[in-house]
Design an enzyme around this catalytic site. Structure first.
Site, short mmCIF file in Angstrom:
data_model
loop_
_atom_site.label_atom_id
_atom_site.label_comp_id
_atom_site.label_asym_id
_atom_site.label_seq_id
_atom_site.Cartn_x
_atom_site.Cartn_y
_atom_site.Cartn_z
N ASP A 13 -3.11 3.32 -9.04
CA ASP A 13 -3.94 3.00 -7.51
C ASP A 13 -5.13 1.96 -7.70
O ASP A 13 -6.09 2.29 -6.98
CB ASP A 13 -4.23 4.33 -6.88
CG ASP A 13 -3.29 5.39 -6.99
OD1 ASP A 13 -2.22 5.02 -6.60
OD2 ASP A 13 -3.50 6.58 -7.52
N HIS A 41 2.07 2.08 -2.89
CA HIS A 41 1.03 0.73 -2.80
C HIS A 41 0.64 0.40 -1.48
O HIS A 41 1.85 0.48 -0.44
CB HIS A 41 2.13 -0.28 -3.50
CG HIS A 41 2.37 -0.04 -4.77
ND1 HIS A 41 3.04 -1.10 -5.62
CD2 HIS A 41 1.93 1.00 -5.56
CE1 HIS A 41 2.97 -0.50 -6.92
NE2 HIS A 41 2.55 0.53 -6.96
N ARG A 300 -2.74 13.77 -2.14
CA ARG A 300 -3.64 14.69 -2.84
C ARG A 300 -5.17 13.94 -2.60
O ARG A 300 -5.09 12.71 -2.67
CB ARG A 300 -3.32 14.73 -4.37
CG ARG A 300 -2.02 15.95 -4.47
CD ARG A 300 -1.86 15.90 -5.67
NE ARG A 300 -1.01 14.82 -6.36
CZ ARG A 300 -0.58 14.71 -7.58
NH1 ARG A 300 -0.75 15.64 -8.42
NH2 ARG A 300 -0.02 13.54 -8.06
P1 GDP Z 1 -1.83 0.66 -5.77
O1 GDP Z 1 -1.11 1.97 -6.04
O2 GDP Z 1 -2.36 0.15 -6.98
O3 GDP Z 1 -1.30 -0.28 -4.84
O4 GDP Z 1 -3.09 1.20 -4.93
P2 GDP Z 1 -3.26 2.16 -3.71
O5 GDP Z 1 -2.75 1.63 -2.65
O6 GDP Z 1 -2.45 3.51 -4.26
O7 GDP Z 1 -4.83 2.63 -3.68
C1 GDP Z 1 -5.64 1.62 -3.40
C2 GDP Z 1 -6.47 2.00 -2.15
O8 GDP Z 1 -7.58 0.88 -2.27
C3 GDP Z 1 -5.87 1.72 -1.00
O9 GDP Z 1 -6.31 2.56 0.02
C4 GDP Z 1 -6.14 0.20 -0.49
O10 GDP Z 1 -6.08 -0.01 0.75
C5 GDP Z 1 -7.61 0.17 -1.02
N1 GDP Z 1 -8.18 -0.95 -1.43
C6 GDP Z 1 -7.37 -2.01 -2.15
N2 GDP Z 1 -8.27 -3.05 -2.56
C7 GDP Z 1 -9.47 -2.90 -1.84
C8 GDP Z 1 -10.98 -3.44 -1.68
O11 GDP Z 1 -10.98 -4.55 -2.25
N3 GDP Z 1 -11.76 -2.80 -1.05
C9 GDP Z 1 -11.54 -1.69 -0.45
N4 GDP Z 1 -12.48 -1.09 0.35
N5 GDP Z 1 -10.34 -0.79 -0.38
C10 GDP Z 1 -9.28 -1.65 -1.23
P1 IMO Z 2 0.87 3.88 -8.35
O1 IMO Z 2 1.89 2.79 -8.45
C1 IMO Z 2 -1.23 7.19 -9.61
C2 IMO Z 2 0.57 10.11 -11.78
C3 IMO Z 2 0.67 11.24 -11.22
C4 IMO Z 2 0.82 12.40 -12.48
C5 IMO Z 2 1.62 11.58 -13.41
C6 IMO Z 2 2.95 11.92 -13.80
O2 IMO Z 2 0.65 4.00 -6.79
O3 IMO Z 2 -0.53 3.22 -8.88
P2 IMO Z 2 5.14 11.63 -12.05
O4 IMO Z 2 5.23 11.99 -10.59
O5 IMO Z 2 5.04 9.93 -12.33
O6 IMO Z 2 6.08 12.33 -13.03
O7 IMO Z 2 3.62 12.05 -12.35
O8 IMO Z 2 1.39 10.39 -13.01
N1 IMO Z 2 1.12 9.18 -11.05
C7 IMO Z 2 0.42 7.99 -10.41
N2 IMO Z 2 -0.98 8.04 -10.31
N3 IMO Z 2 -0.76 6.26 -8.97
C8 IMO Z 2 0.57 6.14 -9.16
O9 IMO Z 2 1.32 4.98 -8.85
C9 IMO Z 2 1.21 7.26 -9.78
N4 IMO Z 2 2.44 7.69 -10.43
C10 IMO Z 2 2.46 8.59 -11.11
O10 IMO Z 2 -0.30 11.94 -10.30
O11 IMO Z 2 -0.62 12.67 -12.96
MG MG Z 3 -0.89 3.89 -5.41
#
Ligand code: GDP
Ligand code: IMO
Ligand code: MG
Length: 421
Positions: A13, A41, A300
């Site tokens: 994330d 993502h 979550r």
């Molecule tokens: P990923 O799984 O790595 O693609 O990340 P996620 O999308 O799960 O979580 C990243 C969160 O941060 C999302 O809510 C994005 O919209 C937000 N986000 C990403 N880059 C930035 C940033 O530079 N500033 C802010 N405020 N939010 C960001």
């Molecule tokens: P992105 O690509 C954050 C975490 C789960 C749990 C552990 C194992 O969005 O960054 P799983 O369902 O993979 O067997 O769970 O890994 N987890 C992530 N945490 N971002 C993710 O993906 C995750 N994918 C799995 O929360 O702790």
């Molecule tokens: Mg993510």
């Protein structure tokens, strides 16, 4: 040729979706190579706001072809829903999204077992996304998996029968409800018909692309420290998350992966169980409220902590990171002081991440440095020089610690809210 891996340098994330979306403009191919629909993502651009689980986040760039490699595990319901959602939003994925027939399929029993295993572990649970990820990868490496290619003959039905006989016994022993063969068979045959137009062996396509100097953007799912081998085992995910996974998961020889962009959040978050050395427990504090996030896949609440430089540095070393994309710097605005963990101590001795296991990491004491914050809103900043001096210093401090330059800085969630240095 340019092959660029985009990886998360923390516990997932970090903002990989956003990074891949803005980098995709210049990519011929955008590919997923590991994990499955446990990934979530976030992409915010002219088409809208999306939470994507399987289709590469670069699909919004109209000249890009999306690939889902054989290293990805797929829940067909999620893939079908995502394709429909993207087509409806005007993204138009038909004819430019290809799924490897080698990819393993998440079956209903994988999701059931994921939940039953978690419940059996009680307080020691991993905190999985319950998407069936651990069980489907376990089946893959123990030769019990079902792949898209199995549908081309009656092999699907034969393999399903064997698996259901086995899995129903385990499910029953753990107090779950047995699955019905005909129902699963018919349901999955239906999914296959919908996914069929997107199935294509990727070997020649990838090899021809490499030969023709095409640009590949490789989108990792999860983060470096959820890696099965290098993460905080057993609080990890079931796939390799470091760039070498792209070699097996997509068929790209390792020598081609020369650029590795480490997406790094300006603080730290984690979802699920496992150590988070810089975790903030003061739930009423301003910092906790600022850093708070809701998980893109499960909804979550993410755990939060200060930036951990030992983690970022270890990720840079593990993955051969060549550049950093720093995200969420804007979130730090308004903090008087910012804490940063510069290393760990255990029993008075300096230890590195790799010197301890997950349980040891839970015991380490973080060595903190305090940095002065800034009060300005930086969401409109267009260049590094637009940033307050303390924000500039914060960025430079990360570069020095990781030994990698910060090339992009996120100042907001939308595609254009990015500074390029
Ligand atoms: P990923 O799984 O790595 O693609 O990340 P996620 O999308 O799960 O979580 C990243 C969160 O941060 C999302 O809510 C994005 O919209 C937000 N986000 C990403 N880059 C930035 C940033 O530079 N500033 C802010 N405020 N939010 C960001
Ligand atoms: P992105 O690509 C954050 C975490 C789960 C749990 C552990 C194992 O969005 O960054 P799983 O369902 O993979 O067997 O769970 O890994 N987890 C992530 N945490 N971002 C993710 O993906 C995750 N994918 C799995 O929360 O702790
Ligand atoms: Mg993510």
């Amino acid at each position: 040729m340019t092959v660029i891996a985009v990886i998360g340098s923390q516990w997932g994330d970090e903002g990989k979706g956003k990074a891949v979306d803005f980098l995709a403009e210049r990519a011929d191919y955008v590919a997923r190579f590991n994990g499955g629909n446990n990934a979530g993502h976030t992409v915010i651009n002219q088409f809208g706001a999306f939470k994507i689980h399987l289709v590469p986040s670069g699909i919004f760039a109209k000249n890009t072809t999306g690939l889902i490699g054989g290293g990805v595990v797929i829940d067909p319901t999620v893939l079908i829903e995502e394709i429909e959602m993207l087509n409806k939003a005007g993204v138009g994925v038909d004819g430019r999204l290809w799924v490897s027939p080698r990819a393993h399929i998440i079956m209903p029993y994988h999701k059931i077992l994921d939940g039953l295993y978690e419940e059996a572990k009680g307080a020691g649970a991993t905190g999985t996304t319950r998407r069936g990820i651990g069980p489907v990868f376990a089946d893959k490496v123990s030769y019990n998996g079902i792949r898209w290619t199995d549908f081309a003959s009656d092999r699907f039905e034969q393999r399903l029968e064997v698996q259901l006989t086995l899995k129903n016994k385990i499910i029953a022993a753990l107090g779950g409800e047995a699955l019905k063969r005909e129902q699963v068979r018919d349901e999955y045959r239906g999914y296959y018909e919908k996914v069929k137009p997107y199935l294509k062996e990727l070997f020649s396509l990838v090899q021809d692309g490499l030969k023709a100097n095409k640009t590949f953007l490789l989108e990792q799912a999860m983060g470096s420290f959820l890696d099965t081998d290098w993460g905080t085992y057993p609080f990890v995910t079931a796939s390799t998350t470091i760039p070498s996974a792209a070699s097996a998961g997509l068929g790209i020889p390792p020598k081609y992966i020369q650029n590795v962009i480490g997406v790094t959040k300006a603080y730290t978050t984690r979802v699920g169980g496992g150590p988070l050395p810089t975790e903030i427990y003061d739930y009423d504090s301003d910092v906790y409220k600022k850093f708070g996030e809701v998980a893109a896949t499960t909804g979550r609440i993410r755990r939060v902590g200060w930036l951990d430089l030992e983690i970022v540095k270890t990720a840079a070393q593990l993955s051969g990171m060549t550049e950093i994309c720093l995200t969420k710097l804007d979130v730090l605005s308004g903090l008087k002081e910012i804490q940063v963990c510069t290393g760990y101590k255990l029993n008075g001795e300096t230890v590195r991440y790799a010197d301890v296991d997950a349980y040891g990491l839970d015991q380490v004491e973080c060595v903190y440095e305090t940095f002065p914050g800034w009060s300005e809103d930086i969401s409109k900043a267009k260049s590094f020089e637009d940033l307050p001096i303390n924000a500039q210093k914060y960025v430079k401090m990360i570069e020095d610690a990781a030994g990698v330059s910060v090339k992009w800085i996120g100042v907001g969630p939308a595609r254009e809210e990015t500074i390029r240095r």
